[in-house]
Motif scaffolding. Structure first.
Motif, PDB file in Angstrom:
ATOM      1  N   LYS A 174       0.985  -1.293   0.132  1.00  0.00           N
ATOM      2  CA  LYS A 174       0.015   0.015   0.079  1.00  0.00           C
ATOM      3  C   LYS A 174       0.842   1.167   0.189  1.00  0.00           C
ATOM      4  O   LYS A 174       0.437   2.291   0.699  1.00  0.00           O
ATOM      5  CB  LYS A 174      -0.639   0.109   1.191  1.00  0.00           C
ATOM      6  N   LEU A 175       2.023   1.127  -0.841  1.00  0.00           N
ATOM      7  CA  LEU A 175       2.835   2.555  -1.043  1.00  0.00           C
ATOM      8  C   LEU A 175       2.577   3.074  -2.398  1.00  0.00           C
ATOM      9  O   LEU A 175       2.152   2.356  -3.363  1.00  0.00           O
ATOM     10  CB  LEU A 175       4.252   1.901  -0.842  1.00  0.00           C
ATOM     11  N   PRO A 176       3.049   4.341  -2.623  1.00  0.00           N
ATOM     12  CA  PRO A 176       3.032   4.988  -3.842  1.00  0.00           C
ATOM     13  C   PRO A 176       3.857   4.259  -4.861  1.00  0.00           C
ATOM     14  O   PRO A 176       4.691   3.665  -4.532  1.00  0.00           O
ATOM     15  CB  PRO A 176       3.080   6.358  -3.509  1.00  0.00           C
TER      16      PRO A 176
ATOM     17  N   GLY B 254       0.565   8.576  -5.836  1.00  0.00           N
ATOM     18  CA  GLY B 254      -0.199   7.381  -5.234  1.00  0.00           C
ATOM     19  C   GLY B 254      -1.421   7.892  -4.637  1.00  0.00           C
ATOM     20  O   GLY B 254      -1.596   9.195  -4.766  1.00  0.00           O
TER      21      GLY B 254
ATOM     22  N   GLU C 188      -1.949   5.858   0.421  1.00  0.00           N
ATOM     23  CA  GLU C 188      -0.411   5.484   0.011  1.00  0.00           C
ATOM     24  C   GLU C 188       0.650   6.306   0.355  1.00  0.00           C
ATOM     25  O   GLU C 188       1.736   5.862   0.726  1.00  0.00           O
ATOM     26  CB  GLU C 188      -0.444   5.057  -1.247  1.00  0.00           C
TER      27      GLU C 188
ATOM     28  N   ASN D 294       1.018   6.288   4.085  1.00  0.00           N
ATOM     29  CA  ASN D 294       1.776   5.201   4.397  1.00  0.00           C
ATOM     30  C   ASN D 294       3.338   5.330   4.275  1.00  0.00           C
ATOM     31  O   ASN D 294       3.860   4.786   5.030  1.00  0.00           O
ATOM     32  CB  ASN D 294       1.057   4.026   3.625  1.00  0.00           C
TER      33      ASN D 294
END
Length: 324
Positions: free
Chosen positions: A46-48, A122, A126, A129
């Motif tokens: 769930k990262l860009p 993102g 994201e 996160n």
């Protein structure tokens, strides 16, 4: 003279973006990238996304104006299509002075410029996160002594938003300055008119043109730039060169405002040859102002680690100004 306490982590300010990126990525993460706290299009963290594609700038004369242009910017990448189903990220349009429109070989203002770039894009979630990962990595380092009152709620980047109503964002420059008690208006007033002020005034060519950027807040909301502070740098060749601080008032205990200080390159980096935003040097210029006659302020430095390949002149160090 400002009381100065150098506050550094055990790793120190010489840590590179590559080192921190390696520490953040897990051994089994096949989607780790060169950008800190970003990953590939198929990442499950769930990262860009670190996306490679074509950035297009379009310049159109603004109706009813002789010296203003409308800049329309878009980024197209197959990485974005794989992740989000749409390859196109379109930015909010901006009004720019004629001096910020590149010229072609015939010395006429160009209508379009296309360059291959890598961007970190993102959703708001994201990107938050990613910022949390950076703060977590900082917390896990052993500390030589107490660090300034910055915690994981404080944003570490600002962003450009998509032009539509989606929550998509393009990671922008790393933030690098913070104040304990001064809000953005107080900072602006002091730097433009206070002790040692007067030099922090914008370039006549760029003063009316201030594109918004955004920071993400813990409640999931975003907010745009509150104030701009600029210091014109006289130059016979380039009339748009200046130091520039974007200021944001933030709702955190112990931190009233944060900022992103940089030096605007000639033509804002749209032409080859001068694309260095000199972020660390700009931070030092801000520090120089607050060190001149502000006995009530402590100036501290701390390594946060929000480095960026695109803005390599930032080594990850912030300046923090708190009261004595």
């Amino acid at each position: 003279m400002v009381k100065r306490r150098k506050v550094l982590t055990a790793i120190g300010a010489s840590v590179t973006a590559t080192t921190v990126t390696a520490a953040l990525a897990t051994a089994t993460d096949e989607d780790s990238t060169t950008a800190i706290a970003a990953a590939g299009a198929t990442n499950e963290r769930k990262l860009p996304v670190e996306a490679t594609g074509e950035m297009t700038y379009r310049f159109e004369p603004k109706p009813d104006s002789d010296d203003k242009y409308l800049r329309k910017q878009s980024f197209r990448s197959e990485d974005l299509k794989e992740r989000y189903g749409d390859p196109l990220f379109e930015y909010e349009p901006a009004i720019v002075p004629e001096s910020r429109v590149p010229e072609g070989e015939d010395n006429e203002k160009i209508s379009k410029k296309v360059v291959t770039q890598t961007q970190v894009i993102g959703t708001v979630e994201e990107n938050m996160n990613a910022e949390n990962e950076i703060w977590q990595q900082r917390k896990e380092r052993p500390q030589i002594q107490d660090i300034p009152n910055l915690d994981s709620n404080v944003p570490v980047y600002h962003y450009q938003n998509a032009s539509d109503a989606s929550d998509m964002q393009n990671r922008g420059a790393p933030l690098n300055v913070a104040w304990e008690t001064e809000d953005s208006q107080t900072i602006k007033n002091d730097m433009e008119n206070g002790r040692g002020g007067g030099k922090w005034l914008p370039s006549p060519q760029t003063a009316p043109f201030r594109d918004p950027r955004y920071v993400n807040l813990p409640d999931g909301g975003t907010k745009s730039t509150d104030k701009h502070v600029m210091r014109f740098i006289p130059n016979l060749i380039c009339t748009t060169r200046q130091y520039h601080i974007r200021l944001y008032d933030v709702p955190f205990e112990g931190v009233a405002a944060i900022g992103q200080a940089h030096r605007d390159p000639c033509d804002h980096g749209l032409l080859p040859g001068d694309t260095d935003y000199q972020i660390d040097k700009a931070r030092e210029a801000v520090d120089g102002f607050w060190a001149d006659g502000h006995d009530e302020i402590n100036a501290e430095t701390t390594y946060v680690g929000n480095t960026s390949e695109e803005y390599s002149s930032h080594g990850g160090t912030w300046a923090f100004y708190d009261s004595t």
